[in-house]
Scaffold this active site. Structure first.
Site, mmCIF file in Angstrom:
data_model
loop_
_atom_site.group_PDB
_atom_site.id
_atom_site.type_symbol
_atom_site.label_atom_id
_atom_site.label_comp_id
_atom_site.label_asym_id
_atom_site.label_seq_id
_atom_site.Cartn_x
_atom_site.Cartn_y
_atom_site.Cartn_z
ATOM 1 N N HIS A 1 3.167 -3.208 7.322
ATOM 2 C CA HIS A 1 1.359 -2.121 6.810
ATOM 3 C C HIS A 1 1.328 -0.558 7.679
ATOM 4 C CE1 HIS A 1 -0.980 -4.418 3.622
ATOM 5 N NE2 HIS A 1 -0.251 -5.047 4.177
ATOM 6 N N GLU B 1 1.182 -3.660 11.562
ATOM 7 C CA GLU B 1 0.371 -3.201 11.470
ATOM 8 C C GLU B 1 1.263 -1.069 11.890
ATOM 9 O OE1 GLU B 1 -2.263 -1.974 9.646
ATOM 10 O OE2 GLU B 1 -3.073 -3.612 8.771
ATOM 11 N N HIS C 1 0.967 -1.460 0.091
ATOM 12 C CA HIS C 1 0.015 0.100 0.209
ATOM 13 C C HIS C 1 0.888 1.285 0.086
ATOM 14 C CE1 HIS C 1 -3.584 -2.530 1.409
ATOM 15 N NE2 HIS C 1 -3.228 -2.665 0.809
ATOM 16 N N GLU D 1 1.566 4.227 2.308
ATOM 17 C CA GLU D 1 1.754 3.576 4.042
ATOM 18 C C GLU D 1 3.661 3.596 4.390
ATOM 19 O OE1 GLU D 1 -2.161 1.010 4.325
ATOM 20 O OE2 GLU D 1 -0.473 0.092 4.242
HETATM 21 ZN ZN LIG Z 1 -2.192 -1.537 4.713
#
Ligand SMILES: [Zn+2]
Length: 696
Positions: free
Chosen positions: A396, A470, A300, A303
């Site tokens: 992420h 995350e 992504h 990010e």
């Molecule tokens: Zn992500």
């Protein structure tokens, strides 16, 4: 049979005199010639979050025709698709709409990772900004990064970005935008820092036909006259930054011995997707005994914090410390530092040039459409033919939660060997990194909507320790770092701690055994709950009822349920029983929140002041440890500051937040300083109420 890659190819640029491989852009993208560079700098102290005053303005959306359009580029064009790429993209054909000779700000975002589509000057110091959606889509606005020049120092500017689409945001909970001043960088060696006052994130009046839009507004002052400044959602880290980093490794006579850089594949736009193999040179056939560790990042593009974590990891593992040596002796690391270079280059938030979220494509066989995903999965299959894979982790950034945590995958029947249990590694990380990494925030359920993610697919391929890491785009709620932003050094330190945790994992020490012990207690607790006939998972009541299809799904429901456990601690069982009975009359999708609200109201009539959006520190850890919950923790959970956002859950309406006087606030805080004496049994009983009816 797993298809093998060709023999390692020579990297254009990386093998010769430090020349970078050229950046390819979709042909229709206009790109200015200037190369944007920023200095590395860390603020001397952690930067605090913004504290809302309750008086923030909510500028309304100015429709077309109002104000003066001063910057306008191509829209993302959802009706077309990617056709071909060219080096550097199109040269801008025209200057855009600058009004020379006055003090109007000059905006620019046609550079690598830049994102800004349109700017309207509303009045002398007020500008309305629109972000470009991900290319070839009409969605995914979150990431922004743009340049502003022709500045006036000390004047009261206001920027409002008007086309966010997510109802919830960390900007509701104190996150501030980033500002970079070229003058400050040059004169004072100061880089990216937090800025903004009167910050407000709110639903605006721009929506049509059911679509809702949200605005982020903030005020600020530029530090210098006639300066060139930048604003960004998170610390930028471009594809060119990565290439520079890799060139430095390839030129380093020591590092290049144990870090081999290869081409994994080419992206749709013909940019190189790199894969690094890191391990100490070995003798004879000893090598196959080394287990593999697979790390990936930037699937992504928005990010960007994950690239800083990856940099921290690589700095450590390629360093000359004894620990790095041990790790390189024990493991073979396969690292794909940027899975989606095209998205990074064009300033997308989530997608590749296929207009798709690549982290839902790990089951796809469309090699041509999603090359980096297909080749990563293939590379991992190949590694599995040679050796065991100890751990897979995809990095992420999280846009709604604070702290760093992981999503793992867990079976009902876990492997007997405790070190194969997916909770142990994150537990270790939480011990090593207590101010940033939160074990209670970790989740281990596998949701249907996540079946195409790297984490779930690798787990199904047989990797027990398969994680999504995350990291909050904002900051931490923990310990010393509570209510502060993460900076790049913090993010890099998460990469270092990742290595430390791996070391503890492969060279067991006291910390490791303590974690195993703690984990064992959790398992016992789970068994106890099971034997009492509860249909719930005490340790992980993740969102099995959720329908979110985003990787950063909300765990509000789980938090509410955890909160429910605590109510039991200071109200009579009978009373709860009555209210819980009411619950059976509620529709299934209310998730018990209304019931919970009732309990709170009974418990404490000031219950309407609860902040339902930011309930920190789930109590599973306390349960597993057989600990009583300290009053301060309860206070934190129940009466968090009123600034948090409320995330709507379908079918129910959490109580409204109201602003309170300071006096009232203190009174409330005083009231909750009650000793809590919940026993594990009581907590277990409480679960029985919550789960009866919905999970059978
Ligand atoms: Zn992500």
């Amino acid at each position: 049979m797993v298809p093998h890659l060709h023999a390692p190819q020579n990297l254009p640029g990386l093998s010769s005199a430090g020349q970078l491989s050229l950046v390819h852009w979709p042909h229709q993208c206009e790109v200015i010639r200037d190369r944007i560079e920023h200095i590395d700098w860390t603020p001397p102290r952690p930067e605090p979050l913004y504290t809302p005053m309750g008086l923030e303005m909510k500028p309304s959306y100015q429709p077309a025709g109002e104000g003066t359009v001063i910057y306008l580029t191509e829209e993302a064009n959802k009706d077309s698709g990617f056709v071909y790429s060219q080096v550097r993209g199109l040269s801008p054909s025209k200057q855009i709409l600058h009004q020379n000779g006055d003090n109007t700000l000059i905006f620019e975002a046609r550079f690598e990772s830049g994102n800004l589509q349109k700017v309207v000057k509303v009045n002398e110091f007020e500008y309305q900004l629109t972000l470009r959606t991900d290319l070839y889509t009409s969605k995914y606005t979150q990431w922004y990064y743009f340049q502003v020049s022709n500045t006036q120092a000390g004047m009261p500017y206001r920027f409002t970005i008007v086309n966010f689409t997510k109802p919830d945001s960390l900007y509701k909970r104190g996150m501030r935008p980033l500002l970079y001043s070229e003058a400050d960088a040059k004169k004072h060696n100061v880089g990216w820092r937090r800025t903004g006052n009167e910050i407000k994130y709110y639903r605006n009046n721009a929506g049509q036909g059911g679509q809702q839009y949200f605005s982020l507004t903030w005020t600020f002052q530029f530090p210098h006259n006639r300066d060139t400044c930048y604003f960004a959602h998170c610390y930028p880290y471009t594809y060119s930054n990565l290439q520079e980093y890799l060139v430095a490794i390839s030129k380093d006579p020591v590092k290049s011995k144990f870090c081999k850089i290869h081409i994994l594949c080419h992206s749709l736009a013909r940019n190189i997707v790199y894969v690094l193999t890191i391990t100490n040179p070995h003798e004879g056939d000893k090598d196959t005994k080394r287990k593999a560790v697979i790390l990936t990042a930037r699937v992504h593009p928005g990010e960007t914090n994950t690239s800083w974590i990856m940099k921290g990891f690589l700095d450590y593992i390629l360093g000359n410390s004894g620990n790095a040596q041990v790790l390189r002796d024990n493991f073979v690391f396969k690292v794909v530092p940027m899975l989606n270079p095209d998205g990074v280059i064009v300033g997308n938030h989530r997608c590749s040039l296929a207009g798709q979220d690549l982290n839902r494509k790990y089951k796809s066989n469309l090699k041509e459409f999603y090359p980096s995903i297909w080749y990563t999965r293939n590379m991992i299959k190949r590694v599995m033919e040679e050796r065991d894979i100890l751990l897979y982790c995809d990095f992420h950034g999280h846009n709604r939660k604070k702290n760093v945590f992981v999503y793992g995958c867990e079976r009902k029947q876990q492997a007997k060997a405790p070190n194969l249990h997916p909770r142990v590694f994150p537990l270790l990380l939480s011990k090593i990194c207590p101010d940033k990494f939160s074990f209670p925030d970790c989740r281990f359920r596998v949701q249907k909507s996540k079946e195409g993610t790297g984490r779930v697919v690798m787990w199904k391929m047989g990797i027990s320790n398969s994680y999504t890491l995350e990291a909050s785009i904002c900051g931490s709620k923990l310990g010393q770092r509570r209510s502060t932003h993460f900076n790049t050094k913090d993010l890099e330190s998460v990469g270092h701690h990742f290595c430390d945790a791996l070391l503890d994992y492969c060279v067991p020490n006291m910390k490791y055994y303590l974690c195993l012990k703690e984990h064992e207690e959790m398992v016992k607790q789970q068994a106890k709950v099971n034997s009492e006939g509860l249909n719930s998972d005490v340790l992980d009541r993740d969102s099995s009822t959720q329908t979110s299809n985003s990787s950063d799904s909300c765990d509000l429901v789980a938090h509410q349920l955890k909160l429910g456990t605590k109510i039991k601690t200071k109200t009579s069982g009978e009373h709860i029983h009555r209210i819980a009975k009411d619950r059976s009359r509620e529709s299934k999708n209310t998730q018990g929140i209304e019931t919970l609200h009732k309990i709170f109201q009974e418990l404490d009539p000031v219950g309407r002041d609860l902040n339902w959006g930011t309930i920190p520190q789930p109590i599973e850890h306390f349960i597993s440890q057989n600990l009583f919950l300290p009053p301060t923790a309860l206070q934190e959970m129940c009466y968090a500051s009123e600034r948090g956002g409320v995330r709507p859950v379908s079918g129910c309406h959490p109580p409204k937040m109201e602003s309170r006087s300071r006096e009232k606030e203190e009174k409330i805080h005083h009231r909750v300083k009650l000793p809590i004496t919940a026993s594990v049994k009581q907590v277990g009983e409480c679960f029985r109420f919550w789960f009866s009816g919905s999970e059978n």
